[in-house]
Design an enzyme around this catalytic site. Structure first.
Site, PDB file in Angstrom:
ATOM      1  N   LYS A 172      -3.252  -1.220 -10.218  1.00  0.00           N
ATOM      2  CA  LYS A 172      -3.732  -2.597 -10.073  1.00  0.00           C
ATOM      3  C   LYS A 172      -5.194  -2.555  -9.630  1.00  0.00           C
ATOM      4  O   LYS A 172      -5.515  -2.005  -8.584  1.00  0.00           O
ATOM      5  CB  LYS A 172      -2.884  -3.345  -9.053  1.00  0.00           C
ATOM      6  CG  LYS A 172      -3.371  -4.762  -8.841  1.00  0.00           C
ATOM      7  CD  LYS A 172      -2.409  -5.573  -8.015  1.00  0.00           C
ATOM      8  CE  LYS A 172      -2.961  -6.961  -7.787  1.00  0.00           C
ATOM      9  NZ  LYS A 172      -2.075  -7.788  -6.977  1.00  0.00           N
ATOM     10  N   GLU A 196      -2.040   7.261  -9.120  1.00  0.00           N
ATOM     11  CA  GLU A 196      -1.243   6.184  -8.511  1.00  0.00           C
ATOM     12  C   GLU A 196       0.149   6.086  -9.155  1.00  0.00           C
ATOM     13  O   GLU A 196       1.161   5.961  -8.466  1.00  0.00           O
ATOM     14  CB  GLU A 196      -1.954   4.830  -8.686  1.00  0.00           C
ATOM     15  CG  GLU A 196      -3.105   4.571  -7.740  1.00  0.00           C
ATOM     16  CD  GLU A 196      -2.627   4.099  -6.367  1.00  0.00           C
ATOM     17  OE1 GLU A 196      -1.413   4.121  -6.087  1.00  0.00           O
ATOM     18  OE2 GLU A 196      -3.505   3.706  -5.561  1.00  0.00           O
ATOM     19  N   LYS A 201      -2.562  -3.436 -14.629  1.00  0.00           N
ATOM     20  CA  LYS A 201      -3.015  -4.811 -14.463  1.00  0.00           C
ATOM     21  C   LYS A 201      -4.486  -4.861 -14.066  1.00  0.00           C
ATOM     22  O   LYS A 201      -4.881  -4.090 -13.199  1.00  0.00           O
ATOM     23  CB  LYS A 201      -2.160  -5.420 -13.358  1.00  0.00           C
ATOM     24  CG  LYS A 201      -2.458  -6.835 -13.004  1.00  0.00           C
ATOM     25  CD  LYS A 201      -1.568  -7.247 -11.884  1.00  0.00           C
ATOM     26  CE  LYS A 201      -2.014  -8.624 -11.450  1.00  0.00           C
ATOM     27  NZ  LYS A 201      -1.857  -8.872 -10.094  1.00  0.00           N
TER      28      LYS A 201
END
Ligand code: PBG
Length: 337
Positions: A202, A242, A257
């Site tokens: 993100k 991540e 995202k």
């Protein structure tokens, strides 16, 4: 004059000549199964409140939400993602309302599961709709977002959601180590079927602006940003790191995202891990298409459909999009290109 032999021997256009051969060689197909509809929920009855920066998107009271859920079922959309608009007087610096088992989201989940048990319900895990400062976590006196202390509250938020019947919890907060701790706690509580969709990659993105209007966190957030926990848009390798961590900690699904500007990241994540991978076509992307369409600059239906197909091509197993119901409707009506 050119001789015949100098013409191309491979004619790529042969297969493009007719609809039947274009259909035969098409590599990716979009169906309603690929779509997740994000919705904004608010208190009250029989009311819809337009979100000015997202024309066509409304905040819904729970009874109105049930109508939308019914449409999702009708059009074959597998899952709804819930986001709350919390009244100002319930917001606190520590966002404790997020963990209230009788709060807006747990009540919405219960109502949805009672009416449509077959429809998947996903809940966002983060404190931003609940904090007076609009950050996703707890802050110290300097305004720094505290990692481990935040996770303690997030775990309570997850338990309130999962006990209410949420099928999927989706931590969007980007605290380190939260997936492992949430998974551990869900197991200990016997909530072994609760799936985790981790917002793994993100980015600290400006594309979330309209969403922050919708949940009512933008004025609280003010000029602050989320760069001390969300990823730098300049980084790609870091996203793989991540995702690897979140999968190792027990995520069932991962997400990249925003969407379109990050298709390279989506592709790399899918190629590397082969896990269920989702893309979020976020609020700013929705607004860009919607306002351009309203100005008559583009063909909305065609551009949205093309965008969705591109997500599939880039490796998405599913797409969160505010256009989900429109797209599902178009597909049911037989629309392709
Ligand atoms: C909350 C959250 C955000 C979005 C999803 N969950 C905003 C943010 O991180 O500031 C953005 C979704 C969108 O823009 O459509 N943590």
């Amino acid at each position: 004059m050119q001789t015949l032999g100098a013409y191309p021997s491979v004619r790529m256009r042969r297969m493009r000549h007719d609809d039947f051969s274009r259909r035969l060689m098409r590599e990716n197909v979009l169906t309603a199964n690929d779509l997740i509809l994000p919705v904004f929920v608010m208190e009250g009855t029989s009311r819809r409140e337009p979100v000015p920066s997202m024309p066509g998107v409304d905040r819904l009271t729970i009874d109105e939400l049930l109508k939308v859920a019914g449409e999702c079922v009708e059009y074959g959309i597998p899952m709804l993602a819930l986001f709350p608009h919390i009244e100002d007087d319930l917001k606190t610096p520590d966002g404790r309302e997020a963990a209230n088992p009788d709060g807006l989201i747990p009540r919405a989940v219960k109502a949805l599961k009672a009416a449509y048990p077959q429809l998947g319900i996903m809940c966002d895990v983060a404190l931003d709709p609940y904090t007076t400062h609009g950050q996703d976590g707890l802050i110290d006196e300097t305004g720094y977002i505290l990692n481990d202390e935040t996770i303690e509250v997030l775990v309570e938020q997850v338990l309130a959601q999962a006990r209410a019947g949420a099928d999927v919890v989706a931590p969007s907060d980007m605290m380190d180590g939260r997936i492992g701790i949430i998974r551990d706690r869900l197991e200990k509580e016997g909530l072994i079927h609760t799936r985790i969709m981790a917002y793994s990659a993100k980015y600290a993105s400006c594309y979330y602006g309209p969403f922050r209007d919708a949940v009512g966190s933008s004025s609280n957030l003010g000029k602050s940003n989320k760069a001390v926990y969300q990823q730098d848009p300049a980084n790609g390798d870091e996203a793989l790191w991540e995702v690897g961590l979140d999968l190792a900690e027990g995520a069932d699904m991962v997400m990249v995202k925003p969407g379109v500007p990050y298709l390279d990241v989506l592709w790399r994540v899918k190629e590397e891990f082969k896990a269920p991978t989702f893309a979020y076509h976020v609020s700013g992307e929705y607004a860009m298409i919607k306002f351009a369409a309203m100005a008559g600059a583009i063909d909305e239906k065609k551009i949205v459909y093309e965008t969705m197909v591109c997500f599939k091509r880039a490796g998405a197993d599913g797409i969160l999009t505010y256009y989900a119901l429109d797209v599902a409707r178009w597909i049911k009506e037989g629309y392709s290109y």
